[in-house]
Every structure is written in C-alpha cells, then in structure tokens.
Write a protein that holds these residues in place. Structure first.
Motif, PDB file in Angstrom:
ATOM      1  N   ARG A 118     -33.462   3.873 -10.031  1.00 55.41           N
ATOM      2  CA  ARG A 118     -32.502   3.337 -10.984  1.00 55.41           C
ATOM      3  C   ARG A 118     -31.575   4.407 -11.561  1.00 55.41           C
ATOM      4  NH1 ARG A 118     -37.442   0.775 -12.356  1.00 55.41           N
ATOM      5  NH2 ARG A 118     -37.452  -1.437 -11.819  1.00 55.41           N
ATOM      6  N   ASP A 119     -31.835   5.672 -11.258  1.00 56.00           N
ATOM      7  CA  ASP A 119     -31.020   6.756 -11.789  1.00 56.00           C
ATOM      8  C   ASP A 119     -29.877   7.096 -10.844  1.00 56.00           C
ATOM      9  OD1 ASP A 119     -32.762   6.979 -13.957  1.00 56.00           O
ATOM     10  OD2 ASP A 119     -34.093   8.311 -12.834  1.00 56.00           O
ATOM     11  N   SER A 120     -28.969   7.932 -11.308  1.00 56.27           N
ATOM     12  CA  SER A 120     -27.901   8.436 -10.439  1.00 56.27           C
ATOM     13  C   SER A 120     -28.514   9.384  -9.416  1.00 56.27           C
ATOM     14  CB  SER A 120     -26.848   9.161 -11.278  1.00 56.27           C
ATOM     15  OG  SER A 120     -27.435  10.258 -11.955  1.00 56.27           O
ATOM     16  N   PRO A 121     -27.836   9.623  -8.282  1.00 56.23           N
ATOM     17  CA  PRO A 121     -28.399  10.493  -7.234  1.00 56.23           C
ATOM     18  C   PRO A 121     -28.810  11.862  -7.781  1.00 56.23           C
ATOM     19  CG  PRO A 121     -26.486   9.337  -6.395  1.00 56.23           C
ATOM     20  CD  PRO A 121     -26.553   9.026  -7.862  1.00 56.23           C
ATOM     21  N   ARG A 122     -30.060  12.224  -7.540  1.00 51.41           N
ATOM     22  CA  ARG A 122     -30.588  13.461  -8.105  1.00 51.41           C
ATOM     23  C   ARG A 122     -30.031  14.713  -7.446  1.00 51.41           C
ATOM     24  NH1 ARG A 122     -36.456  10.840  -7.881  1.00 51.41           N
ATOM     25  NH2 ARG A 122     -35.283   9.649  -6.339  1.00 51.41           N
ATOM     26  N   ALA A 123     -29.543  14.591  -6.218  1.00 54.17           N
ATOM     27  CA  ALA A 123     -28.914  15.748  -5.580  1.00 54.17           C
ATOM     28  C   ALA A 123     -27.664  16.172  -6.334  1.00 54.17           C
ATOM     29  CB  ALA A 123     -28.560  15.419  -4.124  1.00 54.17           C
ATOM     30  N   MET A 124     -27.094  15.249  -7.113  1.00 55.55           N
ATOM     31  CA  MET A 124     -25.894  15.545  -7.892  1.00 55.55           C
ATOM     32  C   MET A 124     -26.230  15.975  -9.310  1.00 55.55           C
ATOM     33  SD  MET A 124     -23.419  12.412  -6.678  1.00 55.55           S
ATOM     34  CE  MET A 124     -22.855  12.272  -4.972  1.00 55.55           C
ATOM     35  N   SER A 125     -27.523  16.176  -9.578  1.00 53.11           N
ATOM     36  CA  SER A 125     -27.961  16.548 -10.922  1.00 53.11           C
ATOM     37  C   SER A 125     -28.730  17.859 -10.919  1.00 53.11           C
ATOM     38  CB  SER A 125     -28.851  15.440 -11.510  1.00 53.11           C
ATOM     39  OG  SER A 125     -28.198  14.192 -11.492  1.00 53.11           O
ATOM     40  N   ASN A 126     -28.422  18.710  -9.960  1.00 53.29           N
ATOM     41  CA  ASN A 126     -29.135  19.975  -9.795  1.00 53.29           C
ATOM     42  C   ASN A 126     -28.102  21.097  -9.718  1.00 53.29           C
ATOM     43  OD1 ASN A 126     -30.376  22.277  -8.350  1.00 53.29           O
ATOM     44  ND2 ASN A 126     -32.166  20.934  -8.195  1.00 53.29           N
ATOM     45  N   ASP A 127     -28.125  22.019 -10.671  1.00 60.23           N
ATOM     46  CA  ASP A 127     -27.131  23.095 -10.713  1.00 60.23           C
ATOM     47  C   ASP A 127     -27.247  24.043  -9.518  1.00 60.23           C
ATOM     48  OD1 ASP A 127     -26.005  22.156 -13.043  1.00 60.23           O
ATOM     49  OD2 ASP A 127     -27.195  23.458 -14.355  1.00 60.23           O
ATOM     50  N   ASN A 128     -28.474  24.292  -9.041  1.00 63.53           N
ATOM     51  CA  ASN A 128     -28.639  25.186  -7.895  1.00 63.53           C
ATOM     52  C   ASN A 128     -28.019  24.595  -6.635  1.00 63.53           C
ATOM     53  OD1 ASN A 128     -29.976  27.195  -9.321  1.00 63.53           O
ATOM     54  ND2 ASN A 128     -31.990  26.293  -8.949  1.00 63.53           N
ATOM     55  N   ILE A 129     -28.204  23.288  -6.446  1.00 63.86           N
ATOM     56  CA  ILE A 129     -27.574  22.623  -5.308  1.00 63.86           C
ATOM     57  C   ILE A 129     -26.061  22.740  -5.416  1.00 63.86           C
ATOM     58  CG2 ILE A 129     -27.137  20.392  -4.214  1.00 63.86           C
ATOM     59  CD1 ILE A 129     -29.987  19.603  -4.880  1.00 63.86           C
ATOM     60  N   PHE A 130     -25.529  22.496  -6.599  1.00 70.00           N
ATOM     61  CA  PHE A 130     -24.086  22.596  -6.814  1.00 70.00           C
ATOM     62  C   PHE A 130     -23.578  23.993  -6.464  1.00 70.00           C
ATOM     63  CE2 PHE A 130     -20.870  24.181  -9.805  1.00 70.00           C
ATOM     64  CZ  PHE A 130     -19.781  23.400  -9.429  1.00 70.00           C
ATOM     65  N   PHE A 131     -24.293  25.021  -6.922  1.00 65.26           N
ATOM     66  CA  PHE A 131     -23.851  26.391  -6.675  1.00 65.26           C
ATOM     67  C   PHE A 131     -23.861  26.727  -5.195  1.00 65.26           C
ATOM     68  CE2 PHE A 131     -25.106  30.769  -5.751  1.00 65.26           C
ATOM     69  CZ  PHE A 131     -24.001  31.451  -6.239  1.00 65.26           C
ATOM     70  N   TRP A 132     -24.999  26.480  -4.508  1.00 61.85           N
ATOM     71  CA  TRP A 132     -25.106  26.892  -3.110  1.00 61.85           C
ATOM     72  C   TRP A 132     -24.231  26.048  -2.201  1.00 61.85           C
ATOM     73  CZ3 TRP A 132     -26.391  31.407  -1.703  1.00 61.85           C
ATOM     74  CH2 TRP A 132     -27.301  32.142  -2.465  1.00 61.85           C
ATOM     75  N   TYR A 133     -24.096  24.768  -2.492  1.00 66.70           N
ATOM     76  CA  TYR A 133     -23.190  23.953  -1.679  1.00 66.70           C
ATOM     77  C   TYR A 133     -21.748  24.450  -1.823  1.00 66.70           C
ATOM     78  CZ  TYR A 133     -20.214  20.208  -0.103  1.00 66.70           C
ATOM     79  OH  TYR A 133     -19.214  19.506   0.526  1.00 66.70           O
TER      80      TYR A 133
END
Length: 312
Positions: A118-133
C-alpha cells in the motif's frame, strides 16, 4: 589510451572501496518488512573476502540493502539504458533519468510495490539508491571510456552476474513480503510473474515512446520455452516458485496458517536463510555458466535483457 583505461578503473575501484568500508544498513525503506520482528541470525562473520561476501553481502541483503550489491545493480541498469540507444547517450536527460530508473534499473521493484503493497515504491525512498543510480547515470551517459570499459565482454559478464545476485535476492525478499502482507498462495505466484515480466514489458513500452522503429516481438525477447539453463528469466521464475514451495511445504513455519506459533514468510525466510543464500549462489552459477557457454557462438545472455539487441 592509457587515460581512457585509467578513468573507469579508478571509478570502479572507488565504488568497491566505498562498498567494502561502508557499514551495512539496517533494514531500509527499500527492504522494510511487514511490521513484524525479523528473526536475527547468530552468525559471526570473519575478515576473509569469502566471509565478507557471504555474511556482509549475501546474508545481510536479507535484512537490508548492502552497498556492494547496489553499486553493481545500478551500474548494470545504466549500461542497459545506453545499450538500448545503440551505445549513444539517451536523447533527453530529463526523460532518460526517470525512465532509466523505472524501466531499466528497478522495474520489478517498482511494479511489485505498486501492485502488492500500500506504500509508494520503496526503491524511490532510499537515498543510497538515489545516489548510486544518479552517479552511474551521469558517468555512463557522459563517459565513453567508462561505458566502453563496462561493456567489454568479460567485464560485462561480471557486471551481469553481479546484477543477477542482487536481482535474485531481491526477488526472494519481495516474494516474502508479498505473501506475508496477505497470506495467500496465489499472491506469491502472481508476484513471481510480475517480478520476471515487469522489466522486459517496461522496456518495450519505453522503446515505443522513444520512437524505435523496429520493436521486437515478444518471442524474440523471451522464446516460449521452459528451459531454465538457457534463459535467465525462466530460471529466475523457477527459483522464486521453488522458494515459495520450499517455505510452504518443507518447513515448519505454516506460513498460510493463523495458528499460534506459525510464522509469516518474512520470518520463515529469516529462519531458513541458508536456503535464501543457496538460491542466490545457484542463480549466479547459472549466470556464469550461460555467459561463458555463449562464447561458443550462442546469444550472449546478458544482452537478452536488451530490447534492441533482440532485433540484431
């Protein structure tokens, strides 16, 4: 020539050093459970490289998202994005960044969360993912040296196997959460299909939006076969189903029961983490075997994830 080789090697070395010395994250937004306490293991890792790989990367990825996996996974997604454009940078960075994330790097995670939680996509809620991507998007889109290095045959084999390790362990984690969220067997089977089909279908849609004239047919992307040794999507689907069946019938967790003492699938997976690790190692072994077998003239398996490569 020396300069062109030095840049990608320095980038790769810096990324690996960062992952080696970075502390393992606690369960992050990307890997949050269902609100139930996880069963913690009692293994004590040593300092040898294989101990680090097993305890600090593979087993740790069952409770969090180690940077060592994230770095390779986001690099592979960005390499695939540029491959789709014939080795050229994406036509438009403001569209390329989100489409690369959703269609090429984390499509299975994004669509699984949209359908099963029921939440928003968790891959979009991770700062480390944001940085490395973002790091790899900038580097691969703007550096010919980095892109050419990462697409060398043996380097790309390592990168795709690195990707397979992360994709497989994530497939088990998302399967566990989908079933734990609502204990229904059919929910697990749907999760297996969504996880394995989301990426290719999203890339076909993106290719159509980008204006690719010759979009391959579905049987070119994935032939109608049940051969897990030749096709990675088939083997991933079978591993997910096997993992679900093992937790259902070969453990004492009773994951579909509401009886006292029963465990949900997240808790059961933590209790039987050796099965989790074995599935990841098996997937990586199959990936390496496919890749080097393909050198005999067969299709290079890492490129089967590339829509434009299927039309060649």
């Amino acid at each position: 020539m020396a300069r062109s080789r030095t840049l990608p090697l320095c980038l790769l070395a810096a990324a690996l050093v960062a992952s080696w010395y970075s502390p393992n994250p606690a369960p992050s937004a990307f890997l949050a459970g269902t609100g139930d306490a996880l069963i913690e293991g009692e293994a004590t890792p040593g300092f040898a490289p294989l101990d680090w790989l097993h305890y600090k990367v593979i087993l740790a990825s069952h409770k969090g998202y180690p940077m060592a996996l994230m770095i390779g996974f986001t690099a592979f997604g960005n390499v695939l994005l540029r491959k789709e454009c014939g080795g050229k940078p994406y036509p438009n960075w403001i569209f390329g960044w989100p489409l690369g994330f959703i269609c090429y790097t984390y499509p299975s995670a994004v669509f699984s969360d949209l359908l099963f939680v029921r939440d928003s996509p968790r891959a979009m809620s991770n700062d480390n993912i944001f940085f490395w991507y973002t790091f790899w998007f900038i580097v691969i889109q703007n550096s010919e040296a980095a892109y050419n290095f990462l697409t060398r045959r043996h380097v790309f084999i390592i990168l795709t196997t690195w990707w397979m390790a992360d994709a497989t362990r994530a497939s088990f984690c998302f399967l566990e959460r989908a079933v734990a969220h609502q204990a229904v067997f059919a929910r697990g089977i749907f999760q297996c299909f969504v996880w394995c089909s989301a990426g290719p279908l999203a890339r076909l849609v993106e290719a159509n939006i980008r204006g690719v004239e010759k979009i391959p047919k579905l049987d070119q992307i994935q032939p109608n076969t049940a051969n897990p040794f030749k096709y990675p999507l088939v083997s991933m689907w079978m591993l997910m189903v096997a993992y679900l069946l093992y937790m259902t019938f070969l453990t004492d967790c009773h994951i579909f029961s509401k009886a006292e003492g029963s465990l949900n699938m997240v808790q059961c997976g933590q209790k039987h983490e050796e099965v989790f690790a074995a599935g990841v190692y098996l997937a990586c072994g199959l990936a390496l075997a496919r890749a080097y077998w393909s050198m005999g003239g067969q299709a290079f398996w890492g490129e089967t994830f590339c829509v434009s490569c299927a039309t060649k």
